[in-house]
Every structure is written in structure tokens, then in C-alpha cells.
Write a protein that holds these residues in place. Structure first.
Motif, PDB file in Angstrom:
ATOM      1  N   GLN A  14     -76.616  67.739  61.289  1.00 17.70           N
ATOM      2  CA  GLN A  14     -78.378  67.775  60.964  1.00 17.70           C
ATOM      3  C   GLN A  14     -79.167  67.459  61.999  1.00 17.70           C
ATOM      4  N   PHE A  15     -78.661  68.623  62.856  1.00 19.90           N
ATOM      5  CA  PHE A  15     -79.409  68.142  64.496  1.00 19.90           C
ATOM      6  C   PHE A  15     -79.477  69.581  64.858  1.00 19.90           C
ATOM      7  N   ASN A  16     -79.758  70.632  63.604  1.00 19.91           N
ATOM      8  CA  ASN A  16     -80.504  72.265  63.724  1.00 19.91           C
ATOM      9  C   ASN A  16     -81.787  72.186  64.057  1.00 19.91           C
ATOM     10  N   ASN A  17     -83.062  71.200  63.632  1.00 22.26           N
ATOM     11  CA  ASN A  17     -84.087  71.009  63.676  1.00 22.26           C
ATOM     12  C   ASN A  17     -84.352  71.237  65.688  1.00 22.26           C
ATOM     13  N   ASN A  19     -81.531  71.422  67.913  1.00 19.99           N
ATOM     14  CA  ASN A  19     -80.783  72.533  68.746  1.00 19.99           C
ATOM     15  C   ASN A  19     -81.168  73.779  68.449  1.00 19.99           C
ATOM     16  N   LEU A  20     -81.730  74.616  67.142  1.00 17.75           N
ATOM     17  CA  LEU A  20     -82.613  76.019  66.687  1.00 17.75           C
ATOM     18  C   LEU A  20     -83.564  75.784  68.406  1.00 17.75           C
ATOM     19  N   LYS A  52     -84.956  61.823  60.333  1.00 19.90           N
ATOM     20  CA  LYS A  52     -85.088  63.206  61.149  1.00 19.90           C
ATOM     21  C   LYS A  52     -84.573  63.210  62.516  1.00 19.90           C
ATOM     22  N   MET A  54     -84.580  63.672  66.388  1.00 22.38           N
ATOM     23  CA  MET A  54     -85.533  63.340  67.086  1.00 22.38           C
ATOM     24  C   MET A  54     -84.934  64.504  68.471  1.00 22.38           C
ATOM     25  N   PRO A  79     -89.089  69.999  68.907  1.00 24.86           N
ATOM     26  CA  PRO A  79     -90.496  70.295  69.481  1.00 24.86           C
ATOM     27  C   PRO A  79     -91.257  69.756  69.306  1.00 24.86           C
ATOM     28  N   GLU A  80     -91.153  69.661  67.488  1.00 22.82           N
ATOM     29  CA  GLU A  80     -92.709  68.493  67.531  1.00 22.82           C
ATOM     30  C   GLU A  80     -92.450  67.164  67.830  1.00 22.82           C
TER      31      GLU A  80
END
Lengths: 178, 879
Positions: A14-17, A19-20, A52, A54, A79-80
């Protein structure tokens, strides 16, 4: 504010947010697992109140004698989740572990010269440009081939700050192996 | 002597030249038929060459000769072979047999331990650990034993044995503590686990309250600090938990500690005798939060904790004792709305209370702030981010209030577009602009699905989605580091049947390694559905390579955990291994790869050999194996603005071009190769059995796409036709006629003029499914010919005629796509119609984003053309 905890293998799912992000390299899973096996206290993740991921920092200790040091293998923030001081917090945790648990002389890291935001942050945290490493980053079709900035910060054990006397000429990748 | 004889085989394996190594084995075995070393190595080579059945047979014959195990060559070759074959029991048997010759060999016992540990064989692992700790005084073996006992008890269904195992583990740890042999936090974690599973929480807190070395370990480990607070709550020591949480929060800003602190206070308030006591408790915690809110670096956590506290008090029935959650939410927003994370932080608390009056309050608050935020967005990045957060809340509130009016969703998109794509900040790649462009496109998509969900309005839906695509692509052009814009663009392109551009964007995301399991679903399989078999196969093979490498490497990582003594990873690694090895996406990737191989051109002999040699036993599924699969596909990465339980507002769900493959899909596409295999092998009994199973899937499935259903039914007909044809008494006209008719219906007709809508919805997908079915029919024809069945002739003639017709039709379609689609996109998807709710959007994309809009139109056209050309070439090859 986040929950800082050890990185778990299941986090890889679940680390895509995180690592993308284009500056974040996704390695072979075995690479992450070897860090978890060898240096679990140097691999931490920040999780948001909404559960999530971070960002995370991944490090190791290596070298001998006065070259015994902590190395930041990866530091990345989604990013966020930027502009919250998260990267500083993760770096501080890694520096603390390098100093208090592993008794290192210094901490070092490599960064792309094009990643100016990260370089500024490292400078702010007390890192200096120790040397440049030729063609450290290989192009992958998305990111170009680039040399690396090898940045260092001395820890209290290095009383005379010998570890951070800059090397003026650029070095080859093989010169950076410990 | 033995080593010298085997040297050429080892040399060939090192090269690696498997064929040569096998020849060398055979050469040696011709001279010395009972050379067990050669037999063991041959077993290994066969296992590595995809000949598992032969390998297993030979391996078991060597294993049944106990004297053979005295040789180190046999031990090594055979154990590696059984490991490659996925037979851990046999691997352990090799070592056990070898131990008969050297019972005190520590390395052999370690191998037994590791083989068992890698495969979750806890009983065997425990046994090996006992032997090791008897053999050697090394402390690590004691910990291996403790971990084995713990794992065995955790996974045991034996209510009698498990407590005994845990008690034993506890005693071993206590002795280690007494002997000063508990020296790391990893060992401490094991100790805590042993106590935890026995519900000995009080004892755990005592261990954690110890002084000296243990205390230092705990204070340096953030996870253990948090665990201690949690334990104090578990044993009802709320006061102590509160003190521990306060102490932790004084020195760090950790959300888990905030949550535990709140939990302890809420529990105490529940127990408080009178209102005054309740208020006092609430006042204490609020005052602490306020104090921390004033500390630099802690404000966000403390403020959000106030919101969480008020929400929890409400949920527990204590009303506004800690303040009104709604008021605190807006107070939090006022302070932190300039942070991108703000929406993600606060969303869960807005969602927690969905009563109309509460939502109305939020709406009023929002309206009071939105216009001002919009007006000041140009002033600074912070101001722009504040507007973005408020826009996200506007979106969420509309969904929570059940808004289904497309006009409401499409209202006020223009300012978002102007800021997100047309402002000077956008040109400077300000992240808030990418966010705004994304919100604009999300609104367009949401509005479009509400406006045009009826079957007769789908044409307009595609027109609206095309506009959303123009917005997304404009955002990407301005800031190509925004992965969210790319994820949505991939989804919408695929929805409009444009594979090529979706694939190009996917490639820029550098998705690799474990991400193939979590994100591969975004692209894998879509090429096959849209005629782009070759590029899809490349993704499939990359995926298969990842899974194969993972399977062979992961065991070493589990071994490393024991060798390094980082025992807290054991459970996590085993769970991770299981999640990947038994992953839904892994199954899907393998099935797609098999499907793609079915498309590969080959003459009759090659085609039959392919199906005949297919190892179909390894892809059989039962209800049990299907239910053991883990779905790791990451759908949350799409940054949804609404909670997952609101399907009508779930853009991840809405933008799926076809249903996500589930258990029925996996079952169906596991059965299709089996049907083809048994058909080619003329095994009618097994074929009949598989056809019945496939029929069952067809009848029960609710998540297969229209084209998948077409294919499943087609294969059932192909199988039935074969069975009829094998019985020379029966005619095949009915099945053949039905199959031909299915294919004809799904190949675009020459007589009907194609339309942009049909092309972007079903035409290419139907043609692709028809083409696939045709290739299966061709394999059927080859099988009938090879088995000299008279029906082969009739099937051959019919297929030849069908191919001629299809070639003509697909060729005509290619000409039409090439000549007309670009103009049709301009005419139909970018035209301004009266009453069009997207008139503003159309004006914007045609006006200020003209270049990108033209690029998107070209990308769509080129993608369709590529798909049709690929399909044409497939028909040309299938002669």
C-alpha cells in the motif's frame, strides 16, 4: 503529525501513493525485506490518521573505523504530505538511531542534483556536499542519467568533523563502496 | 570420485546450459544406472526445465533409497530439486534421511529448520529447533525454539497443545531474562508476543515497566512506547494509560498515542459517577491538547486530536462535552487548509456524522468561505491550496447529501479549469493547480455518469468523458509528475477503448516489482480486450517474472530473519509471502498470459503441441483455493474524494471499463485452457467434466464482462461440438452454426456504417472476443483433423468462409477508422449543443486548450486504429 512506526513488509502493498512519485525509486521487494531483516530500527514509516502511508525512511549502517556511518538509502514523502516537516522528522529519527543505537561517526546520503527541494532540505538539516559521484543514477526512460550529490552530516562521535571535509574532484560509483 | 564424475554436469549448470547438463546426466547414467548423484542432479534439471512430473517421479525413487542420502551431492541436488518443485516435505525428508548418517550435524538440522520455517511447517520447525538447542549452547537456538513454539501455538487448532507450547515458550524466555540473555528489542517483542497471546496483559505491563536495560530498549522504540499505553488500556488501568500517553506526547507528536489517550479518557468518562467528573476529565484532556497546539510542530496533531476527541465523545453518547465536532472541524480547517493533507485528515470526521442537520451546517460554513478562497487563490500557493481543500469538501458534502443532479455536479467547473490549467500558477507547475484540474475532471466524470447513465444516453457519456480526458491531459502537459492525473487518464482512455495511449501513460509511471501485483490491474488484460495482444503479453511476462522471482527469493528473506535475529518480522514476512504467492492479480496475470499464448500464431502441429503440453493441472481451482486468494490490488491509490461505501459516487468503480476480474473470472479462464487441453488430447471424459464446470461458472457469474461471457459460452460450444464430432453418429450443425453466428454477430458488419460511439464502446471489444473465439475454433479444427474425424472438413470449410468475410469487414473498419474518426470526434464530441451541461467545459477545452484537445483526439484515433490493425493482422495470420 502521524504515527511513526517500523516499516512492515505488508506496507509494500500500500505504498503506491508514496512511490508513484517520479523521484522515488521502487526496488525489488527483496531489497526492502533485507533492510527490514538487517536494520529494522532504521526503516520507519509515517502513517496518517486516515491510515494512509505518508512517507518512509530506509537506512543502514556500514563502514569500518572512522568510516562507520549511517546511510540514508531512501527518504520519501507522498506529494500531498509535503510541507509538513515529515521528511525532517524521519531524518531526525534515522540520525538518532545512527547516533544512539549504532554509535556512528556520520550520516550520508545520495541525491539527484535536479532534486533541488530535497537538497535544500538536507542543507537545512546540516548536510554538506561532500563529493559528486559520476553517473550514479542511471536513466530509466522516465528519469535521466545523472551524477549524484554525496551529502554528509557529522555526528557527535566525529569530534573533529573529519568525515565532512569535502572532496573536490568527482568520484566514480565504485569509490563510494564501503 | 563421485565429484569428478559429476563435474561436467555442474559445469553445464553453471553456464547455464540445461540441455547439455541433462545430456551429461544421461551419459553418466547410461554407464552407471545407479549413480544417485547423477539421478539427484537430473531431478533438479528436470524440475528447472518445466518437467515437474518426471522430476517428482525420479526424485522420489532416489529418496526411497536411504543409503543414497549419505552423499553430499545427492543431498544438495535432491533438496534443491524438491525446493524448486515446491515440495517442502520431501525436501525435509532428504535432510532427515541424511541425518541418519550424521545425527549431530548442526548444518543439516539448520536446513531442516529453515525448510520448515520457509513453508510455515511449524511443527517440523519446532522439532528442528529442539534438536539444535540440544546440540549447541548458542542462545539463538533458544530463540528459534521460542519463536517456533509461538508460531505453532498461534496457528494451532489444538486447544490442549497450544497452552502447553506457550507456557514452555514463556519459561524459556523467563530463563533467558534471568540469565541476562534477553538483549535486543527483537527478543523483547517475542517475549511480549508470548504473553499477549495468553492474554497476560498485566504481566506484559510489568515486563515493560522494568528498569535497566529493558526500560532503555522500550524508550528508544516508538512502537513499544505505544504498545505499553495500549496494554494499560486493555487491563483497565486508564489513569496509568493517560499518564503514559501524556508523557509520550510531551516528547513526540504521534497520532497513535493521541488516539490511545482519547480512548482512555472516553472510557473513564463512561465510568465517571457524575456530570462534574465527566466535565473535569474532558477539560483536562482538552487543556492538554490546547497546550500542545501552541507548541511548534505539534499544532496539527493536537488540533486534529481535539476533533477526534469531540467526535468520540459524541459517538459514546456524551454530547458536546469536549466541544462540538463540527465547530472544531471548521476551526481545524481555518488553521490548516493551506496544507495539502488537510482534506485527508478531516474527511473521516466529516464522514463520521452524516445527519442532515450536521451536513447542512457544514454546507453553510463552506459557502461562507468558498467564494473568498476562490478570489484569493491567485495570491499565494497557500491560498490556492486552501481553495483546493474547500473544493474537495464541497465535493464530499454533495456526495454525502446524496446529490444526483448532474447540473449540480457540473456547476462552477469553469473557475476550476481556469485556475488549474489556464493560470500563471499552473504554468509554474504549482501542485494545487494539478489538484484543481483533477477535481474539475472528477466533477465532469461524476456529472456525466449521473446525466447519461441510461443505455440510450451512453453516446453523450462518451462525449463528456472525452472532455474529462482533455482536462486530464492538459493537466499532465503542464505537470507530468502528477500521477493521479495519469491514473484517471489511463482509466478514461480504456473506458473509451483507447489502449495505446493508456499504455504510453502507464509506462511513464515506472510501475515495477511489487507494484505489478498492486497496480498491474490498471493495464494487464486490457490490451487483450482491445486487440493489442503483443504489448499486453509483455506486461504479463513481466508480471510472471516478478512472481517467479519472488517465489524463489522470498524463502531466503525468511531465513535471514532467523539468522539476523529480527524475529518481529517473521509473521509479517510469512503473511507477505502468502499474500503475493496466493494473490488474485498473480492468478489473473498467469491466465492472461495463457490467453495471449493462445493467440500466438502457429501451424496446426505447433498449435496442437501447445495445448497438449500445457500444464493444466497446476491451474486447477477449487472453491477452497479461490477463497484463499488475497486481493492486493490497490484501488485506493486513485485519491477518491468520497468514502468507499458510496458506490454511486465512487469514481474508481464508475471508470472501470470492464468489471475487475474476480473469482469467477479466474475460474473461467482456468477452465478454458483445461477444456482446450483435454479436447486436443481427446480425453472426452475430462473434457465433459470441465465443460460442466465452465457451464456452472457461466450460470453463476455476475462479474464477467459481456465479451468474457461471449467467450465462455463460445468455448462451451467448441467443447460440445468436439464431443458431438467424436461420436460419428451425431451431427455438428447446431453447434457449428451457433458458433459461426456468434462470431459473425461480433465482427462489424459491412452493411452497417460504424459509429464513433460503437467504436469507443463495444465494437473493438466484441471484435477482439470474436477473434479470440475464432483462434479456439481453429485449434478445434486442427484437433479434429489430427484425430481424423470427418467433421474436420465441414469445420474447416466454414472457418475458411468466415475468415474471408471477417477479413473484408475488419479491413473496411480499418479504412473507416482511418478516414473518419478524427473528424467525428471534432463533430460529435466537441460540438456545443443546446442545453449541454458541459458547454463551459467544451468552450474551455476547444478554446484555451486547443492543442492538447487536438492531441487527445489524435491519441484516441491512433489507439483505435492500432487495435483494429492488430486484429486485422490476427485474422490474416489465422489461415
Amino acid at each position: 503529525m502521524s504515527t511513526i512506526r517500523r516499516f512492515r513488509a505488508m506496507d509494500l502493498l500500500q505504498f503506491n501513493n508514496v512511490n508513484l512519485d517520479r523521484y522515488t525509486e521502487t526496488y525489488d521487494s527483496q531489497f526492502y525485506l533485507s533492510y527490514m531483516s538487517n536494520w529494522p530500527d532504521l526503516f520507519t514509516v509515517a502513517e496518517s490518521p486516515a491510515h494512509k502511508l505518508m512517507g518512509y525512511s530506509m537506512g543502514k549502517v556500514e563502514g569500518t573505523g572512522e568510516l562507520w556511518h549511517g546511510h540514508v538509502t531512501a527518504l520519501t514523502v507522498a506529494p500531498e504530505c509535503r510541507r509538513l516537516g515529515l521528511a525532517r522528522g524521519l531524518m531526525r529519527g534515522l540520525e538518532d538511531a545512527s547516533e544512539k543505537i549504532h554509535d556512528c561517526y556520520f550520516v550520508d546520503l545520495f541525491v539527484r542534483p535536479s532534486n533541488t527541494v530535497a537538497i535544500q532540505m538536507y542543507e537545512h538539516l546540516g548536510y554538506i556536499l561532500y563529493r559528486r559521484v559520476i553517473d550514479y543514477y542511471q536513466g530509466d526512460g522516465v528519469m535521466p542519467t545523472e551524477y549524484a550529490h554525496d551529502m554528509r552530516k557529522a555526528l557527535p562521535r566525529d569530534k573533529h568533523k573529519k568525515s565532512i571535509v569535502p572532496v573536490k574532484h568527482a568520484v566514480n560509483v565504485e569509490d563510494t563502496f564501503f | 570420485m563421485e565429484g569428478r564424475q559429476l563435474r561436467p554436469i555442474y559445469d553445464a549448470l553453471e553456464l547455464p546450459d540445461t540441455k547439455y547438463a541433462l545430456n551429461e546426466c544421461d551419459k553418466l547414467l547410461r554407464k552407471h544406472p545407479n549413480h544417485y548423484g547423477a539421478q539427484a542432479l537430473k531431478t533438479f534439471i528436470l524440475a528447472r526445465s518445466g518437467r515437474p512430473n518426471e522430476a517428482l517421479l525420479l526424485g522420489q525413487s532416489v529418496l526411497s533409497t536411504p543409503s543414497a542420502m549419505a552423499s553430499a551431492h545427492v543431498q544438495q541436488g535432491l533438496s534443491l530439486a524438491f525446493r524448486a518443485l515446491g515440495c517442502p516435505r520431501e525436501e525435509i525428508m532428504v535432510y532427515t534421511a541424511a541425518l541418519a548418517f550424521s545425527p549431530n550435524d548442526e548444518s543439516l538440522h539448520t536446513k531442516v529448520f529453515m525448510a520448515a520455517a520457509r513453508n510455515s511447517m511449524f511443527k517440523e520447525q519446532h522439532h528442528a529447533a529442539v534438536q539444535l538447542s540440544k546440540l549447541s549452547k548458542q542462545q539463538k537456538y533458544v530463540w528459534w525454539l521460542v519463536v517456533s513454539l509461538l508460531l505453532q501455538a498461534k496457528h494451532s487448532k489444538d486447544d490442549v497443545a497450544a497452552p502447553v507450547q506457550l507456557k514452555l515458550a514463556e519459561r524459556l524466555v523467563e530463563k533467558a531474562v534471568t540469565d541476562g540473555q534477553l538483549t535486543s528489542t527483537e527478543e523483547l517483542r517475542v517475549y511480549l508476543d508470548v504473553l499477549d497471546i495468553q492474554d497476560k496483559h498485566e504481566q506484559m505491563t510489568e515486563v515493560m515497566a522494568a528498569n535497566g536495560q529493558l526500560a532503555a530498549m522500550i524508550s528508544n522504540d516508538p512502537d513499544l512506547v505505544t504498545q505499553r499505553i495500549s496494554l494499560l488500556i486493555k487491563i483497565g488501568a486508564y489513569d496509568k494509560a493517560i499518564s503514559a500517553a501524556i508523557a509520550a506526547l510531551e516528547s513526540r507528536d504521534n497520532w497513535a498515542d493521541y488516539k490511545l489517550y482519547i480512548g482512555a479518557v472516553v472510557a473513564l468518562v463512561g465510568q465517571a459517577a457524575d456530570v462534574e467528573a465527566k466535565h473535569s476529565l474532558a477539560a483536562d484532556i482538552s487543556s492538554n491538547f490546547e497546550k500542545w497546539a501552541g507548541v511548534r510542530g505539534k499544532a496539527r496533531g493536537a488540533k486534529l486530536a481535539q476533533v477526534a476527541l469531540a467526535t468520540r465523545m459524541h459517538e459514546a453518547g456524551h454530547g458536546d462535552i469536549a466541544g462540538s465536532p463540527e465547530v472544531l472541524i471548521w476551526s481545524y480547517l481555518a488553521e490548516f487548509q493551506q496544507k495539502a493533507i488537510c482534506y485527508s485528515d478531516i474527511m473521516q470526521f466529516i464522514v463520521a456524522r452524516r445527519e442532515p442537520s450536521v451536513l447542512e451546517y457544514h454546507r453553510t460554513q463552506l459557502e461562507q468561505r468558498l467564494a473568498a478562497a476562490r478570489d484569493s487563490a491567485a495570491n499565494s500557493d497557500d491560498a490556492a491550496q486552501a481553495w483546493v481543500n474547500l473544493e474537495k469538501i464541497r465535493y464530499l458534502l454533495q456526495a454525502l447529501m446524496g446529490e444526483t443532479d448532474p447540473k449540480a455536479w457540473a456547476a462552477d467547473i469553469e473557475p476550476l479549469l481556469k485556475f488549474g490549467l489556464g493560470s500563471s500558477q499552473a504554468r509554474k507547475k504549482q501542485p494545487s493547480c494539478s489538484d484543481m484540474a483533477l477535481i474539475a475532471s472528477q466533477r465532469i466524470i461524476q456529472a456525466a455518469f449521473f446525466a447519461y447513465s441510461a443505455a440510450n444516453q451512453r453516446e453523450q457519456l462518451h462525449s463528456a468523458l472525452f472532455k474529462a480526458l482533455c482536462v486530464l491531459e492538459s493537466g499532465i502537459q503542464l505537470n507530468d509528475s502528477s500521477f493521479l492525473l495519469k491514473l484517471y487518464a489511463i482509466r478514461v482512455y480504456l473506458y473509451l477503448s483507447c489502449y495505446e495511449r493508456a499504455q504510453t501513460i502507464y509506462d511513464t509511471l515506472s510501475i515495477k516489482h511489487v507494484q505489478q501485483d498492486t497496480l498491474g490491474h490498471l493495464i494487464i488484460g486490457h490490451g487483450m480486450a482491445l486487440g493489442c495482444f503483443a504489448s499486453d503479453m509483455e506486461f504479463c511476462y513481466n508480471g510472471v517474472t516478478f512472481y517467479d522471482r519472488f517465489r524463489s527469493k522470498m524463502p531466503r528473506d525468511i531465513e535471514a530473519v532467523y539468522q539476523q535475529g529480527t524475529y518481529s518480522n517473521v509473521q509479517d514476512f510469512l503473511e507477505f509471502q502468502s499474500n503475493i504467492v496466493h494473490s488474485v492479480q498473480r492468478e489473473c496475470t498467469h491466465r492472461y498470459a495463457l490467453r495471449g499464448e493462445g493467440f500466438e500464431y502457429g501451424n496446426a502441429k505447433e498449435t496442437l503441441a501447445r495445448w497438449e503440453e500445457a500444464d493444466v493441472s497446476s491451474i486447477e481451482h477449487t472453491e477452497q483455493t479461490l477463497s484463499a486468494l488475497h486481493d492486493n490490488r490497490d484501488v485506493l491509490v486513485m485519491g477518491l474524494l468520497t468514502p468507499k461505501d458510496m458506490a454511486q459516487w465512487d469514481l474508481e468503480l464508475l471508470t472501470r471499463s470492464t468489471p475487475m476480474p474476480g473469482h469467477d473470472w479466474i475460474q473461467a479462464f482456468s477452465l478454458i485452457p483445461q477444456v482446450m487441453h483435454y479436447l486436443v488430447c481427446a480425453d472426452n471424459e475430462s473434457l465433459q467434466e470441465k465443460l460442466s464446470e465452465l457451464t456452472l461458472v457461466d450460470n453463476t457469474s455476475g462479474t464477467l464482462s459481456r465479451q468474457d461471457v461471449l467467450l465462455v459460452r463460445g468455448i462451451i460450444d467448441v467443447g460440445s461440438l468436439y464431443i458431438q464430432a467424436s461420436d460419428l453418429q451425431n451431427g455438428i450443425d447446431d453447434q457449428l452454426g451457433r458458433l459461426l453466428s456468434v462470431i459473425r454477430t461480433n465482427v462489424p458488419s459491412n452493411e452497417l456504417e460504424p459509429s464513433l460511439f460503437s467504436l469507443s464502446s463495444d465494437s473493438i471489444r466484441n471484435l477482439s472476443a470474436a477473434t479470440e473465439l475464432f483462434t479456439y475454433m481453429l485449434a478445434l479444427k486442427h484437433a479434429l483433423s489430427a484425430q481424423r474425424l470427418p467433421a474436420a472438413n465441414a469445420v474447416g470449410i466454414a472457418l475458411s468462409q468466415l475468415r474471408k468475410e471477417a477479413l473484408k469487414s475488419v479491413n473496411a473498419l480499418r479504412g473507416w477508422v482511418d478516414k473518419n474518426t478524427r473528424a467525428l470526434v471534432e463533430e460529435q464530441w466537441l460540438a456545443e449543443n443546446d442545453g449541454d451541461i458541459f458547454a463551459d467545459v467544451t468552450r474551455f477545452v476547444v478554446g484555451s486548450q486547443k492543442q492538447t484537445t487536438s492531441m487527445v483526439a489524435k491519441a484516441c484515433t491512433t489507439s483505435w486504429l492500432r487495435s483494429v490493425k492488430n486484429l486485422l493482422s490476427q485474422w490474416e495470420k489465422c489461415s
